[in-house]
Design an enzyme around this catalytic site. Structure first.
Site, short mmCIF file in Angstrom:
data_model
loop_
_atom_site.label_atom_id
_atom_site.label_comp_id
_atom_site.label_asym_id
_atom_site.label_seq_id
_atom_site.Cartn_x
_atom_site.Cartn_y
_atom_site.Cartn_z
CG HIS A 83 -1.94 1.17 1.08
ND1 HIS A 83 -3.10 1.05 0.37
CD2 HIS A 83 -1.91 2.45 1.53
CE1 HIS A 83 -3.77 2.20 0.39
NE2 HIS A 83 -3.06 3.06 1.09
CE1 TYR A 100 -1.73 7.74 -0.02
CE2 TYR A 100 -1.20 5.58 0.84
CZ TYR A 100 -2.12 6.58 0.62
OH TYR A 100 -3.42 6.43 1.02
CG HIS A 120 -9.55 2.46 -5.17
ND1 HIS A 120 -9.83 3.74 -4.74
CD2 HIS A 120 -8.36 2.12 -4.58
CE1 HIS A 120 -8.87 4.16 -3.94
NE2 HIS A 120 -7.96 3.20 -3.82
CG PHE A 121 -4.95 -0.46 -8.70
CD1 PHE A 121 -4.28 -0.18 -7.52
CD2 PHE A 121 -4.22 -0.95 -9.77
CE1 PHE A 121 -2.91 -0.36 -7.42
CE2 PHE A 121 -2.85 -1.14 -9.67
CZ PHE A 121 -2.19 -0.85 -8.50
CG HIS A 122 -7.82 0.71 -13.82
ND1 HIS A 122 -7.91 -0.52 -13.22
CD2 HIS A 122 -7.15 0.52 -14.99
CE1 HIS A 122 -7.32 -1.43 -13.99
NE2 HIS A 122 -6.85 -0.83 -15.06
NE ARG A 172 -9.72 -7.80 -5.69
CZ ARG A 172 -8.59 -7.47 -5.05
NH1 ARG A 172 -7.57 -7.00 -5.72
NH2 ARG A 172 -8.50 -7.61 -3.74
NE ARG A 173 -5.73 -10.23 -6.76
CZ ARG A 173 -5.52 -10.15 -5.45
NH1 ARG A 173 -6.14 -10.97 -4.63
NH2 ARG A 173 -4.70 -9.26 -4.96
#
Length: 585
Positions: A237, A241, A388-390, A451-452
């Site tokens: 995580h 950042y 969210h990741f995209h 997902r995945r």
């Protein structure tokens, strides 16, 4: 007569390294983005030309190339620019700079070749085993990759560590001549981020060097999957950042400049980077809410830490928007919201960064859902997380990087941007494509679309969206992927055509925004990176000592009887179930 003041004129040697790093990131982005289109079309069943087993090779390459290689290659370019521009001096030894860049290239190539070997019918045998790395971005045990994959990751990370050493050496040389000066803001941002990177990468370094690499080489017989997974998320995580820090740096330093004004507050920017140094690492367990081997109390602590991390993002939103408003009013903007019309929306650099920031605000809302324990249980293993990741790395980071490239490439080459109108169309196309795709992914996550997996639809079961249909959602994903790929092609075209341009004196000055409130308005303690680093280490110790002790006490340091395997899919359901049973065991 106008004297050109481009970066390449001030720092020609460093400009060559930065240009190489940028082009490395562009090449990786081109490959990874194309793989994303293949995944989207395959998974939505719009167009399939690969086997479902190969989907996981493509997924691994897409994740590793875009989430690690693309972002960090671009980051080292921006940070080299920021440290030299902020301190107004070149690096101490350009040979050392080229050395860490070369090490990163070698590491990236090793990992990439190992991944793509999985697409061959008969992969070559190296070090006694076939090249193979279908372990996804997270490379969880007991899925096992070839040793060269882990070695490639190690070399890439070590290269980034040496880049940090290069930046600190440059600062130490500057400090000897400017003992009483405050650290210039660009250099402060680079140094704080580098310290945070050193702390968070300890987790993945230990996971690979102490466990996964020896395990893949046969030096140890087993690993503890929960321990290595927790070590990954200690880093996993925080690395988000690390990608965002150069994005924040550009939003603070360059967005106000292109808006026509000044940074609202230098002290607030320093506070934000200190907060990220302190808070980014002690919260990785919030990615493991569904892991039964971690006590609920530890998960609650991670959730609390995650909520605290909302503060620097909110401070950034306030500071950046205030800086944009100041610029708009300097350009004649009036009214409560009327000033928005005065912003330079025809500038692709400004518009790309502004739209990336807008998408990041949306990502913050979906991220709060991910951070909450009870709500996370509903969306954790669904396409919501992918959406969210995209929004984060796929838009806030990627779109900012593409937009600022329209300013940086002329700076490091001395060649003017090829076509501003086409560049503007490119950033708008990316925003539209990601709006379609991320919206559909978030919606599908709400009704449990997994997902995945290459085959998201279960036999004898139909998903029931609250609004719309599965077909409509899949169409949005496919459309979004096509638009994003088209946008990527346009971006690469602009970059290539710009590089083919002749040199020109018509290059913007290599400057960044001044601040309305400068460093003199903040306490000197903000610049004491030793103090903040020590506190960050203490917070990490508090957050992880007991969870690691409990995991090792329960499953042992190296686990027990956990053998590596390669997941095999086929037309025979019995074989698929056998592979699945290996995962469960």
């Amino acid at each position: 007569m106008t004297v050109r003041n481009a970066y390449v004129d001030q720092f020609p040697d460093e400009a060559a390294v930065i240009k190489a790093a940028f082009w490395s990131s562009f090449i990786v982005l081109a490959i990874g983005g194309t793989l994303g289109l293949i995944q989207a079309l395959h998974r939505t069943d719009v167009f399939r030309f690969i086997q479902s087993a190969d989907y996981y090779t493509i997924l691994t390459a897409h994740g590793v190339l875009l989430a690690v290689t693309f972002t960090i290659f671009f980051l080292v370019g921006i940070f080299t620019w920021a440290i030299t521009t902020g301190l107004d001096r070149g690096v101490v030894d350009i040979r050392f700079t080229w050395a860490w860049y070369a090490l990163m290239v070698v590491g990236a190539l090793l990992a990439t070749v190992t991944i793509f070997a999985g697409l061959l019918e008969q992969a070559p045998t190296v070090l006694g085993s076939e090249l193979y790395a279908d372990v996804l971005f997270t490379f969880y045990a007991p899925l096992q990759a070839h040793p060269l994959f882990y070695l490639g990751l190690v070399l890439f990370v070590v290269g980034s560590w040496l880049a940090g050493v290069d930046w600190f050496r440059t600062w130490w040389a500057w400090r000897k001549e400017n003992a009483d000066e405050r650290i210039p803001l660009p250099a402060f941002m680079v140094l704080a981020t580098t310290l945070f990177w050193y702390i968070c990468t300890l987790g993945v370094a230990i996971a690979i060097l102490a466990f996964l690499l020896p395990w893949s080489l046969g030096i140890v017989d087993s690993v503890n999957p929960l321990l290595t997974r927790t070590l990954f998320w200690y880093f996993g995580h925080a690395v988000v950042y690390f990608w965002l820090m150069p994005t924040y740096l550009m939003w603070y330093l360059m967005l106000p400049k292109f808006a026509g004004g000044k940074l609202f507050s230098d002290p607030l920017a320093r506070v934000v980077f200190v907060l990220f140094l302190l808070l980014s690492t002690p919260l990785g367990i919030h990615h493991q809410y569904l892991d039964p081997g971690i006590a609920e109390g530890f998960k609650f602590i991670a959730m609390t830490n995650t909520m605290f991390l909302l503060l620097p993002s909110l401070l950034t939103a306030f500071t950046v928007v205030a800086s944009m408003e100041h610029g708009a009013r300097q350009r004649g903007g009036e009214g409560y919201l009327g000033w928005l019309k005065a912003l330079p929306w025809r500038d692709p650099v400004f518009t790309g960064m502004a739209l990336a920031g807008l998408m990041f605000a949306a990502a913050g809302f979906s991220g709060m859902i991910n951070a909450g324990m009870n709500i996370n249980y509903l969306v954790h293993n669904t396409w919501w997380v992918v959406g969210h990741f995209h929004l984060t790395v796929g838009t806030a980071v990627a779109l900012t990087f593409m937009a600022v490239s329209y300013w940086f490439i002329p700076q490091v080459t001395g060649k003017p941007l090829w076509n501003r109108s086409v560049a503007l169309a490119q950033v708008l196309l990316w925003f539209i494509g990601m709006t379609f795709m991320s919206n559909a992914m978030h919606r599908s996550g709400l009704f449990g679309m997994p997902r995945r997996t290459a085959e998201p639809q279960y036999q004898g079961f139909d998903f029931e969206p609250a609004v719309g249909t599965v077909g409509e959602i899949n169409a949005q994903v496919a459309l979004g992927a096509v638009l994003l790929t088209l946008s990527l092609a346009v971006f690469l075209l602009v970059m290539i055509m710009t590089s083919l341009n002749g040199t020109s004196d018509d290059i913007p000055d290599n400057t960044y925004a001044d601040a309305l409130s400068g460093p003199e308005d903040s306490p000197a303690i903000l610049d004491n990176l030793k103090v903040w680093t020590a506190i960050a280490i203490v917070l990490v110790i508090f957050a992880y000592t007991l969870p690691f002790a409990a995991i090792i006490d329960s499953g042992g340091l190296f686990g027990e009887g956990i053998e590596g395997f390669q997941l095999t899919l086929g037309t025979d359901p019995a074989l698929a179930l056998e592979s699945l049973s290996e995962v469960i065991r």
